[in-house]
Design an enzyme around this catalytic site. Structure first.
Site, short mmCIF file in Angstrom:
data_model
loop_
_atom_site.label_atom_id
_atom_site.label_comp_id
_atom_site.label_asym_id
_atom_site.label_seq_id
_atom_site.Cartn_x
_atom_site.Cartn_y
_atom_site.Cartn_z
N HIS A 209 12.39 -0.28 -6.09
CA HIS A 209 11.36 -0.56 -5.07
C HIS A 209 11.51 0.41 -3.90
CE1 HIS A 209 8.72 -3.35 -2.69
NE2 HIS A 209 9.39 -2.82 -1.69
N GLU A 210 12.71 0.48 -3.37
CA GLU A 210 12.92 1.33 -2.19
C GLU A 210 12.75 2.81 -2.54
OE1 GLU A 210 12.76 -0.22 0.48
OE2 GLU A 210 13.28 -2.23 -0.24
N HIS B 39 9.18 3.65 -1.86
CA HIS B 39 8.92 3.89 -0.43
C HIS B 39 9.46 5.26 -0.02
CE1 HIS B 39 7.27 0.07 0.84
NE2 HIS B 39 8.31 -0.63 0.41
N GLU C 103 3.42 -0.02 0.45
CA GLU C 103 3.89 -1.02 -0.51
C GLU C 103 3.34 -0.74 -1.92
OE1 GLU C 103 6.23 -2.98 0.38
OE2 GLU C 103 6.31 -4.56 -1.13
MG MG Z 1 8.56 -2.86 0.45
#
Ligand code: MG
Length: 496
Positions: free
Chosen positions: A264-265, A268, A294
């Site tokens: 997830h990170e 980003h 996101e």
């Molecule tokens: Mg996030």
């Protein structure tokens, strides 16, 4: 890129503000990772002083120049972007008087502490006066900022430029019924276990860290421009275009939590890292919005990371370092990564139920901001919605109304950006497959370079040049459309 004389002067003045932001980000990262516990008091004061200094610089030094540039014709897209982003900040600061700004800032440091205590002791009463004051202030802020239809519009716009309550209603009116249908079908089939054995298997932290690093290598994380550290709640912070840091956590069991936080990170981080070099040190050197940001993390975490093709890539890495996964087939691991079941906690929710958690928060926030309900009513309404949407009810406040930190950080209007991220991620997959080819094949062949370049060209390189709604149309050929997420969920989960 930047030619207009006034814009060039503006960017030169902005550089000090950028430097302050740079320092604050680094301080923020440090507070969450390595700062000794007792450093917190002086750190908060130092941060508050720096943010006050930024406010003054913006209002005194930058605002007059931006004002001259608003509405000036003949600017190129980049120049217009600079003016747009800074003008948003100036207008907001000018409309909110210093006393309100100050009280909100103070609450942002005090309320999370009270919230944490309240959550630990499962005592909503303790947090209630703080939350009541926050709602009161945010309602004032909405009035000060102004809106056309609903006061919630003013708050939404702060987190997602151009987003209106009307958009959010349309979004959920498509999604909620469709998700509920899939959920009912999945639950009736009983394909997913109530609890998976792997959720309780312990892992060695060093082994897990090696897995995480190898996964980042496969995805193409540039270690010369980034770091992976540990924090209580995983996050990404872009300190500069060539210095982006991510974190994860190691809880010792249920290894997917650590792994998927990293993926997830990574999403980003990649966004920040692939912004056009030439935008560095400008107000455009960041993502277009929280929702678009996101969408990048969710694309990598769910669409790539939780796909069968990716689980196949993961399997040998897991087997080598964790060992215990050797007893499980790819199919079994895939199931473990994708278990669908109604749960009480948003951050643990699966792809199917996640957006129902967001919908609940959206409805409650909207009513709070409109003055239709009071903070006092929240726990009961929370439970009612949980029951209606997911068929379960929390038995404690900490598994219910007290679970998220957002409200204590005065962030009201933030939650819908999570669902926007999920929708855009599904939409992006669709667009990628039309433009490039089947994502599953690309993953299977480990051609992540293709995906990175695609995202860079479509979205990342633009930074904040365009407002999110415009960027989405430019990148995806049409506005955000919840149908893509509904179809993605339907395809993945109701045709087992
Ligand atoms: Mg996030």
């Amino acid at each position: 890129m930047f030619e207009n004389k006034l814009v060039l002067e503006l960017l030169e003045r902005y550089r000090v503000l950028w430097a302050l932001g740079h320092a604050s980000s680094l301080m923020g990262w440090d507070s969450e990772t390595y700062m000794p516990r007792e450093g917190v008091e002086e750190r908060s004061i130092a941060s508050a002083e720096l943010s006050l200094l930024s406010r003054r610089l913006l209002l005194e030094n930058i605002a007059p120049l931006v004002e001259k540039l608003v509405g000036v014709e003949g600017l190129n897209d980049f120049e217009r972007g600079v003016v747009r982003v800074l003008w948003r900040d100036v207008e907001r600061l000018r409309r909110i008087p210093e006393n309100i700004q100050y009280e909100l800032a103070k609450l942002r440091s005090e309320a999370p502490v009270v919230w944490r205590e309240a959550r630990e002791k499962d005592d909503f009463e303790r947090f209630k006066p703080y939350l009541s004051r926050i709602v009161e202030l945010e309602r004032q802020v909405a009035e000060l900022l102004g809106y056309e239809e609903h006061p919630y519009d003013a708050l939404l716009d702060y987190y997602e430029e151009g987003l209106r309550d009307r958009d959010v209603r349309v979004m959920f009116s498509t999604l909620v019924p469709s998700i509920r249908r899939v959920l009912e079908k999945v639950m009736a089939e009983g394909y997913y276990p109530r609890e998976h054995v792997l959720e309780n298997v312990e892992y060695r932290r060093e082994a897990m860290e090696t897995v995480n690093r190898e996964v980042l290598n496969i995805l193409g994380f540039p270690w010369s421009k980034g770091r992976l550290d540990v924090s209580a709640h995983p996050f990404t912070i872009g300190i500069a275009l060539s210095d982006v840091r991510i974190t994860t956590r190691y809880e010792g069991r249920d290894f997917r939590r650590s792994l998927f936080a990293v993926i997830h990170e990574f999403g980003h981080a990649l966004y920040n890292l692939q912004v056009d070099e030439r935008l560095k040190m400008t107000p455009l050197a960041e993502g277009a919005s929280l929702g678009v940001h996101e969408s990048q993390s969710r694309f990598w975490e769910n669409i790539v990371g939780r796909s069968r093709a990716f689980v196949e890539l993961l399997k040998p890495i897991l087997d080598e370092h964790l060992g215990f996964t050797r007893d499980y087939s790819v199919e079994e691991l895939y199931k473990y990564f994708n278990i669908v079941r109604p749960s009480l906690i948003r951050v643990d929710a699966d792809e199917v139920t996640y957006n129902l958690h967001i919908y609940l928060r959206y409805e409650l926030e909207r009513m709070l901001v409109a003055g239709e309900i009071k903070v006092h009513d929240l726990p009961e309404l929370w439970n009612e919605y949980m029951d209606r949407l997911l068929g379960i009810k929390p038995k404690s406040y900490k598994d219910g109304v007290l679970q998220d930190i957002h409200w204590s950080l005065t962030a009201i209007g933030y939650f819908p950006t999570y669902t926007i991220g999920n929708i855009l991620a599904a939409q992006l997959k669709n667009r990628f497959e039309a433009d490039v080819g089947r994502l599953g094949d690309v993953i299977g062949e480990r051609r992540f370079e293709l995906v990175r370049v695609y995202l860079r060209e479509k979205i990342h390189k633009w930074g904040a040049v365009y407002p999110p709604k415009d960027l989405v149309v430019k990148a995806l050929g049409e506005p955000m459309n919840p149908v893509y997420l509904a179809e993605y969920i339907e395809n993945k989960y109701s045709r087992l």
